[in-house]
Enzyme design. Structure first.
Site, short mmCIF file in Angstrom:
data_model
loop_
_atom_site.label_atom_id
_atom_site.label_comp_id
_atom_site.label_asym_id
_atom_site.label_seq_id
_atom_site.Cartn_x
_atom_site.Cartn_y
_atom_site.Cartn_z
N MET A 131 1.84 7.79 -7.97
CA MET A 131 2.19 6.73 -7.01
C MET A 131 1.83 5.37 -7.58
SD MET A 131 1.95 8.02 -3.26
CE MET A 131 2.61 9.62 -2.80
N ASP A 185 -5.26 3.57 -13.10
CA ASP A 185 -5.49 2.46 -14.04
C ASP A 185 -6.78 2.77 -14.80
OD1 ASP A 185 -3.33 0.52 -13.26
OD2 ASP A 185 -4.26 0.87 -11.32
N GLN A 205 -3.77 -12.06 -13.86
CA GLN A 205 -3.63 -10.83 -14.63
C GLN A 205 -2.19 -10.54 -15.03
OE1 GLN A 205 -5.38 -8.46 -11.26
NE2 GLN A 205 -3.90 -6.91 -11.89
N LEU A 248 0.82 -1.22 0.00
CA LEU A 248 0.00 0.00 0.00
C LEU A 248 0.85 1.27 0.00
CD1 LEU A 248 -2.75 -0.98 2.61
CD2 LEU A 248 -2.71 -1.42 0.15
N HIS A 249 0.34 2.26 -0.71
CA HIS A 249 0.95 3.59 -0.70
C HIS A 249 -0.16 4.62 -0.53
CE1 HIS A 249 -0.52 3.80 -4.80
NE2 HIS A 249 0.19 2.73 -5.12
N GLY A 262 -1.73 6.40 -2.50
CA GLY A 262 -2.84 6.26 -3.45
C GLY A 262 -3.90 5.30 -2.91
N HIS A 263 -3.46 4.15 -2.40
CA HIS A 263 -4.41 3.19 -1.83
C HIS A 263 -5.12 3.80 -0.62
CE1 HIS A 263 -1.36 0.27 -3.62
NE2 HIS A 263 -2.48 -0.05 -4.23
N ARG A 291 4.88 -0.24 -8.13
CA ARG A 291 6.02 -0.60 -8.99
C ARG A 291 7.11 0.47 -8.96
NH1 ARG A 291 1.78 -3.29 -12.35
NH2 ARG A 291 2.37 -5.49 -12.39
O1 PAF Z 1 -5.51 -2.34 -9.55
C1 PAF Z 1 -5.15 -3.38 -8.96
O2 PAF Z 1 -4.44 -3.34 -7.95
C2 PAF Z 1 -5.63 -4.72 -9.47
O3 PAF Z 1 -5.66 -4.76 -10.85
C3 PAF Z 1 -6.96 -5.16 -8.87
C4 PAF Z 1 -8.10 -4.23 -9.28
C5 PAF Z 1 -6.88 -5.22 -7.36
C6 PAF Z 1 -7.32 -6.56 -9.37
O4 PAF Z 1 -6.34 -7.48 -9.04
#
Ligand code: PAF
Length: 284
Positions: free
Chosen positions: A185, A151, A61, A33-34, A36-37, A188
């Site tokens: 943020m 995203d 994914q 977490l950063h 942004g989260h 990665r």
């Molecule tokens: O954005 C993300 O961190 C991921 O793509 C998500 C939405 C948690 C799905 O794994």
């Protein structure tokens, strides 16, 4: 804060929480977490009485040769941050809990919108994202779910999935949170060397130039693409530099308020993405 790795415990928590009333919000993440989260958790709190966070690095994914194995993970640090942010429940399952029978037989495959932008270089990525998000919606049945605008394509596809499949959840979006120097943020970012970190600023700077173009009344999309391409240079290889309609995600020739400039680039070995929605007060 309740912490669990088990779906049935989440379902029991949801049942119990619902029986005492109140709105449940879910913030799906891959952890590490950063700020942004944390801003997404804050937004969730504004919309709900109970806030749940999921932490799951979803193998479905990630493509072959991507960073699944080395994706940063630090559960204890995440739990400390989530707890300090007032989260009510954290669901951090192992892969075997989410995919007990291995590769799923049934998944969510987007018919459109996934073959452009990030989908071009990451075939199957959005199938993985939509499948796991759909599973999380099945596990939590949240009233609200919060995703980041960083995203952008993911957010657009999740909105379409919810609309097209009539999933009873309201999607809320959180604006991109940036470092003081403009870098968006991202978990990665920790892959970046000091030099790459400096080079990576060319992405947000290019987006800033696009915002300026829009403020100065330019509606032809070509100069926007040119500005985005200028983010490339030594150590920065642009994968795409696009101006799109926010709903269709298709390239546009004429820019309007709400049009989105997006860029993806490899900085050193790290793939970064960033975007700006034109006509919004983005801090760039
Ligand atoms: O954005 C993300 O961190 C991921 O793509 C998500 C939405 C948690 C799905 O794994």
């Amino acid at each position: 804060m309740k912490v669990t790795a088990v779906k049935s415990e989440v379902r029991a928590w949801v049942r119990e929480t619902r029986s005492s009333g109140g709105v449940i919000a879910l913030v799906p993440t891959m952890g590490y977490l950063h700020a942004g989260h944390l801003s997404l958790l804050e937004i969730a709190r504004r919309h709900a009485d109970h806030v749940a966070l999921s932490i799951f690095v979803n193998p479905l994914q990630f493509g072959a040769g991507e960073d699944l194995e080395r994706y940063p993970r630090d559960l204890q640090r995440d739990l400390d941050l989530a707890s300090a942010a007032g989260t009510d429940l954290v669901f951090a399952p192992p892969v075997t809990e989410m995919y007990p029978t291995g590769e799923p037989w049934v998944s969510v495959i987007p018919e459109r919108g996934a073959d452009v932008l990030c989908g071009r270089s990451r075939p199957g990525h959005f199938r993985g994202v939509l499948t796991v998000v759909n599973k999380l919606f099945g596990i939590f049945a949240p009233d609200v779910a919060v995703f980041g605008e960083k995203d952008f394509q993911q957010l657009a596809l999740i909105r379409r999935m919810v609309a097209d499949l009539d999933i009873p959840v309201r999607i809320e979006a959180g604006p991109i949170v940036r470092e003081a120097d403009g870098l968006a943020m991202s978990s990665r970012n920790r892959y970046l060397s000091e030099d790459d970190r400096e080079r990576a600023l060319s992405l947000s700077r290019a987006l800033g130039r696009c915002s300026e173009l829009f403020r100065s009344g330019v509606h032809d999309a070509a100069p926007y693409r040119q500005q985005l391409q200028r983010a490339g240079g030594a150590g920065v290889s642009v994968e795409y530099a696009e101006v799109v309609d926010p709903d269709s995600l298709l390239s546009i020739d004429r820019v309007e308020s709400g049009s989105v400039c997006l860029i993806a680039a490899r900085v050193g070995g790290t793939r970064l993405i960033d975007n700006v929605v034109l006509g919004t007060p983005a801090r760039l």
